[in-house]
Motif scaffolding. Structure first.
Motif, PDB file in Angstrom:
ATOM      1  N   VAL A  20     102.000  42.214  65.656  1.00  0.00           N
ATOM      2  CA  VAL A  20     100.778  42.976  65.911  1.00  0.00           C
ATOM      3  C   VAL A  20     101.161  44.260  66.641  1.00  0.00           C
ATOM      4  N   ASP A  21     100.246  45.209  66.703  1.00  0.00           N
ATOM      5  CA  ASP A  21     100.508  46.419  67.495  1.00  0.00           C
ATOM      6  C   ASP A  21      99.665  46.350  68.758  1.00  0.00           C
ATOM      7  N   PHE A  22     100.262  45.775  69.796  1.00  0.00           N
ATOM      8  CA  PHE A  22      99.603  45.695  71.109  1.00  0.00           C
ATOM      9  C   PHE A  22     100.102  46.832  72.003  1.00  0.00           C
ATOM     10  N   ASN A  23     100.497  47.939  71.394  1.00  0.00           N
ATOM     11  CA  ASN A  23     100.966  49.092  72.162  1.00  0.00           C
ATOM     12  C   ASN A  23      99.738  49.832  72.712  1.00  0.00           C
ATOM     13  N   VAL A  24      99.198  49.267  73.798  1.00  0.00           N
ATOM     14  CA  VAL A  24      97.945  49.780  74.356  1.00  0.00           C
ATOM     15  C   VAL A  24      98.232  50.704  75.544  1.00  0.00           C
ATOM     16  N   THR A  35      91.362  48.461  72.385  1.00  0.00           N
ATOM     17  CA  THR A  35      90.970  48.524  70.969  1.00  0.00           C
ATOM     18  C   THR A  35      91.970  47.812  70.062  1.00  0.00           C
ATOM     19  N   ARG A  36      93.248  48.070  70.285  1.00  0.00           N
ATOM     20  CA  ARG A  36      94.249  47.487  69.383  1.00  0.00           C
ATOM     21  C   ARG A  36      94.306  45.959  69.491  1.00  0.00           C
ATOM     22  N   ILE A  37      94.028  45.437  70.680  1.00  0.00           N
ATOM     23  CA  ILE A  37      94.025  43.969  70.825  1.00  0.00           C
ATOM     24  C   ILE A  37      92.819  43.407  70.072  1.00  0.00           C
ATOM     25  N   SER A  58     105.010  42.021  69.639  1.00  0.00           N
ATOM     26  CA  SER A  58     104.624  43.435  69.662  1.00  0.00           C
ATOM     27  C   SER A  58     105.610  44.234  70.501  1.00  0.00           C
ATOM     28  N   HIS A  59     105.559  45.559  70.295  1.00  0.00           N
ATOM     29  CA  HIS A  59     106.219  46.438  71.258  1.00  0.00           C
ATOM     30  C   HIS A  59     105.161  46.958  72.213  1.00  0.00           C
ATOM     31  N   LEU A  60     105.611  47.473  73.345  1.00  0.00           N
ATOM     32  CA  LEU A  60     104.723  48.180  74.260  1.00  0.00           C
ATOM     33  C   LEU A  60     105.544  49.322  74.842  1.00  0.00           C
ATOM     34  N   GLY A  61     105.113  50.534  74.585  1.00  0.00           N
ATOM     35  CA  GLY A  61     105.843  51.699  75.082  1.00  0.00           C
ATOM     36  C   GLY A  61     107.192  51.860  74.415  1.00  0.00           C
ATOM     37  N   ARG A  62     108.070  52.611  75.092  1.00  0.00           N
ATOM     38  CA  ARG A  62     109.390  52.878  74.522  1.00  0.00           C
ATOM     39  C   ARG A  62     110.490  52.546  75.525  1.00  0.00           C
ATOM     40  N   PRO A  63     110.714  51.238  75.786  1.00  0.00           N
ATOM     41  CA  PRO A  63     111.708  50.842  76.794  1.00  0.00           C
ATOM     42  C   PRO A  63     113.158  51.052  76.350  1.00  0.00           C
ATOM     43  N   VAL A 117     109.216  43.304  72.085  1.00  0.00           N
ATOM     44  CA  VAL A 117     110.387  43.267  71.199  1.00  0.00           C
ATOM     45  C   VAL A 117     111.326  44.466  71.401  1.00  0.00           C
ATOM     46  N   ARG A 118     110.813  45.532  72.007  1.00  0.00           N
ATOM     47  CA  ARG A 118     111.680  46.698  72.253  1.00  0.00           C
ATOM     48  C   ARG A 118     112.528  46.569  73.514  1.00  0.00           C
ATOM     49  N   PHE A 119     112.501  45.391  74.159  1.00  0.00           N
ATOM     50  CA  PHE A 119     113.445  45.138  75.251  1.00  0.00           C
ATOM     51  C   PHE A 119     114.847  44.889  74.685  1.00  0.00           C
ATOM     52  N   PHE A 146      99.560  47.567  61.718  1.00  0.00           N
ATOM     53  CA  PHE A 146      99.497  48.805  60.946  1.00  0.00           C
ATOM     54  C   PHE A 146     100.051  49.980  61.758  1.00  0.00           C
ATOM     55  N   GLY A 147      99.731  50.024  63.044  1.00  0.00           N
ATOM     56  CA  GLY A 147     100.153  51.149  63.896  1.00  0.00           C
ATOM     57  C   GLY A 147     101.665  51.328  63.962  1.00  0.00           C
ATOM     58  N   ALA A 148     102.405  50.274  63.649  1.00  0.00           N
ATOM     59  CA  ALA A 148     103.868  50.352  63.689  1.00  0.00           C
ATOM     60  C   ALA A 148     104.471  50.218  62.289  1.00  0.00           C
ATOM     61  N   ALA A 149     103.630  50.304  61.266  1.00  0.00           N
ATOM     62  CA  ALA A 149     104.103  50.061  59.895  1.00  0.00           C
ATOM     63  C   ALA A 149     105.003  51.176  59.374  1.00  0.00           C
ATOM     64  N   HIS A 150     105.019  52.333  60.065  1.00  0.00           N
ATOM     65  CA  HIS A 150     105.913  53.412  59.639  1.00  0.00           C
ATOM     66  C   HIS A 150     107.294  53.264  60.268  1.00  0.00           C
ATOM     67  N   ARG A 151     107.491  52.220  61.039  1.00  0.00           N
ATOM     68  CA  ARG A 151     108.792  51.962  61.657  1.00  0.00           C
ATOM     69  C   ARG A 151     109.517  50.849  60.902  1.00  0.00           C
ATOM     70  N   ALA A 152     110.763  51.090  60.540  1.00  0.00           N
ATOM     71  CA  ALA A 152     111.563  50.031  59.913  1.00  0.00           C
ATOM     72  C   ALA A 152     112.390  49.366  61.000  1.00  0.00           C
ATOM     73  N   GLY A 372      96.274  53.329  63.799  1.00  0.00           N
ATOM     74  CA  GLY A 372      97.611  53.934  63.748  1.00  0.00           C
ATOM     75  C   GLY A 372      97.542  55.443  63.857  1.00  0.00           C
ATOM     76  N   GLY A 373      98.330  56.024  64.739  1.00  0.00           N
ATOM     77  CA  GLY A 373      98.428  57.484  64.834  1.00  0.00           C
ATOM     78  C   GLY A 373      99.461  57.970  63.827  1.00  0.00           C
ATOM     79  N   GLY A 374     100.735  57.781  64.191  1.00  0.00           N
ATOM     80  CA  GLY A 374     101.838  58.174  63.309  1.00  0.00           C
ATOM     81  C   GLY A 374     101.754  57.482  61.955  1.00  0.00           C
ATOM     82  N   ALA A 375     101.360  56.206  61.956  1.00  0.00           N
ATOM     83  CA  ALA A 375     101.323  55.445  60.698  1.00  0.00           C
ATOM     84  C   ALA A 375     100.279  56.016  59.741  1.00  0.00           C
TER      85      ALA A 375
HETATM   86  O1  LIG Z   1     101.308  53.979  69.232  1.00  0.00           O
HETATM   87  C1  LIG Z   1     101.747  54.034  68.082  1.00  0.00           C
HETATM   88  O2  LIG Z   1     101.541  55.010  67.316  1.00  0.00           O
HETATM   89  C2  LIG Z   1     102.483  52.852  67.546  1.00  0.00           C
HETATM   90  O3  LIG Z   1     102.346  51.736  68.371  1.00  0.00           O
HETATM   91  C3  LIG Z   1     103.935  53.182  67.304  1.00  0.00           C
HETATM   92  O4  LIG Z   1     104.566  53.482  68.499  1.00  0.00           O
HETATM   93  P1  LIG Z   1     105.922  54.332  68.501  1.00  0.00           P
HETATM   94  O5  LIG Z   1     105.548  55.724  68.130  1.00  0.00           O
HETATM   95  O6  LIG Z   1     106.481  54.204  69.896  1.00  0.00           O
HETATM   96  O7  LIG Z   1     106.828  53.712  67.462  1.00  0.00           O
END
Ligand SMILES: O=C(O)[C@H](O)COP(=O)(O)O
Ligand SMILES: Nc1ncnc2c1ncn2[C@@H]1O[C@H](COP(=O)(O)OP(=O)(O)OP(=O)(O)O)[C@@H](O)[C@H]1O
Length: 394
Positions: A20-24, A35-37, A58-63, A117-119, A146-152, A372-375
């Protein structure tokens, strides 16, 4: 969407690794927008109701591959527990023997949140070893991020090598709405493109020029177009190296019969500050020492008319520096026009446009606000999203 979803598989008694994208957004350890949750709840609830053991990743931020205490998913798990009204187990790692032991204790319908997961350095490198370690926890992979679907990454793409893989409901909805807009739009179809830089929107403008009836330009990027038309823009944002490109976009619009709308008046300021002196001027009268930080009222009215006459509007990027009240009126006017347009299906690209709609209290008035922003931007550029590509075809 031509990908399998959780409706196409039997999940009862299965352990499901659900990305899931719990990057809140968080401030002082508190979630400022959940919202994302909330957006992931239909999938989580369905899986639990169907008797799956649900592991949420999920990831959260950019650790950047390290443990960062403030980026643990503990507050997110708590919030999820409140929203679901049922117990949610949280573990402090995302794979390995200790996690497996917790997974083994789960009953059908139970929910467990894995650690960020980004730890792990392998996540963003899409390390097959990490992907395999995630897969070893489960019988099925569900991608609802979906918000992280542009990341492989290992948890968004790599894991699908090792498990049957299907989409969740949020992923399905996002892809369906955005694909319908791009491939089979109701017309007139209008795109509103704003935000800071032309550079970030080249792909999306190129792709949309092939599809829309109207293209509305606003935000900081508009001034490179204004300059391309030969007007002086004072200290407004300019990307010198994109002037020729802006010209070519306007020419292409003409060739294609796409109506191209640009600001006819703007709010200029003598400083980049909420307390600056401001005035409204016509687009050909921006004073040399001033910068344009919002569209003006005449422009907002024209844009409102176009919106009103459209059957479908996709909006990405604010019309001005909406974070400062002095320059928020244009963005607010566009948001309000979208809210009022009853016969218009409104799609808000994520990121700043979604934040603006939220700020103006108009969330409920929009048909679809992307998580999703970037996605969503990459999707609208016509790119294939790796997190969708790896899912099984129907
Ligand atoms: O917030 C976002 O657009 C997504 O969660 C992706 O996060 P990222 O840009 O750190 O990969
Ligand atoms: N006229 C302007 N001058 C300077 N900055 C502007 C202007 N208009 C808008 N901005 C700024 O542009 C920023 C948004 O640009 P960006 O390209 O990041 O938008 P976005 O595509 O909605 O964002 P995201 O990448 O989050 O999806 C906002 O912070 C806003 O203040």
């Amino acid at each position: 969407m031509n990908k399998k979803t959780i409706k196409d598989v039997d999940v009862k008694g299965k352990t499901v690794f659900c990305r899931v994208d719990f990057n809140v957004p968080m401030q002082d350890g508190k979630i400022t927008d959940d919202t994302r949750i909330r957006a992931a709840l239909p999938t989580i609830q369905y899986l639990a109701d169907q008797g799956a053991k649900v592991l949420l990743a999920s990831h959260l931020g950019r650790p950047k591959g390290q443990v960062v205490e403030e980026l643990r998913l503990t507050p997110v798990a708590k919030r999820l527990e409140e929203l679901l009204g049922k117990k949610v187990v949280k573990v402090d790692e995302a794979y390995g023997a200790a996690v497996k032991a917790e997974v083994d204790k789960l009953n059908n319908g139970d929910i467990l949140v894995l650690e960020n997961v980004r730890f792990y350095p392998g996540e963003e490198k899409n390390d097959p070893e990490l992907a395999k370690a995630f897969a070893e926890l489960a019988d099925l992979y569900v991608n609802d991020a979906f918000g992280a679907a542009h990341r492989a990454h290992a948890s968004t793409a790599g894991i699908a090598e090792y498990l049957p893989s299907v989409a969740g409901f949020l992923m399905e909805k996002e892809i369906n709405v955005l694909s319908k807009a791009l491939d089979n739009p109701d017309r007139p179809f209008t795109a509103i493109i704003g935000g800071a830089k032309v550079k970030d929107k080249i792909g999306v403008i190129e792709n949309l020029l092939e599809r829309v009836d109207n293209l509305i330009i606003g935000g900081g990027l508009a001034y490179t177009f204004v300059k391309a038309l030969g007007h002086e823009i004072g200290k407004s944002l300019l990307e010198e190296d994109k002037i020729e490109l802006a010209k070519s976009f306007m020419e292409r619009a003409k060739e294609k019969g796409v109506r191209f709308y640009m600001p006819v008046d703007v709010v200029v300021a003598d400083d980049f500050s909420n307390d600056a002196n401001t005035k409204v001027v016509d687009i050909d009268s921006i004073p040399a020492d001033w910068e344009a930080l919002d569209i003006g009222p005449k422009t907002a009215e024209i844009y409102a008319d176009v919106i009103q006459q459209s059957k479908l509007v996709v909006w990405n990027g604010p019309m001005g520096v909406f974070e400062m009240d002095a320059f928020a009126k244009g963005t607010k006017a566009v948001a309000e026009s979208l809210a009022k347009a009853e016969h218009t299906y409104t799609v808000i690209g994520g990121g700043d446009s979604a934040a603006a709609v939220e700020k103006f209290g108009l969330v409920d008035k929009m048909n679809h606000i992307s998580t999703g922003g970037g996605a969503s931007l990459e999707f609208m550029e016509g790119k294939k999203l790796p997190g969708v590509q790896i899912l099984e075809d129907k």
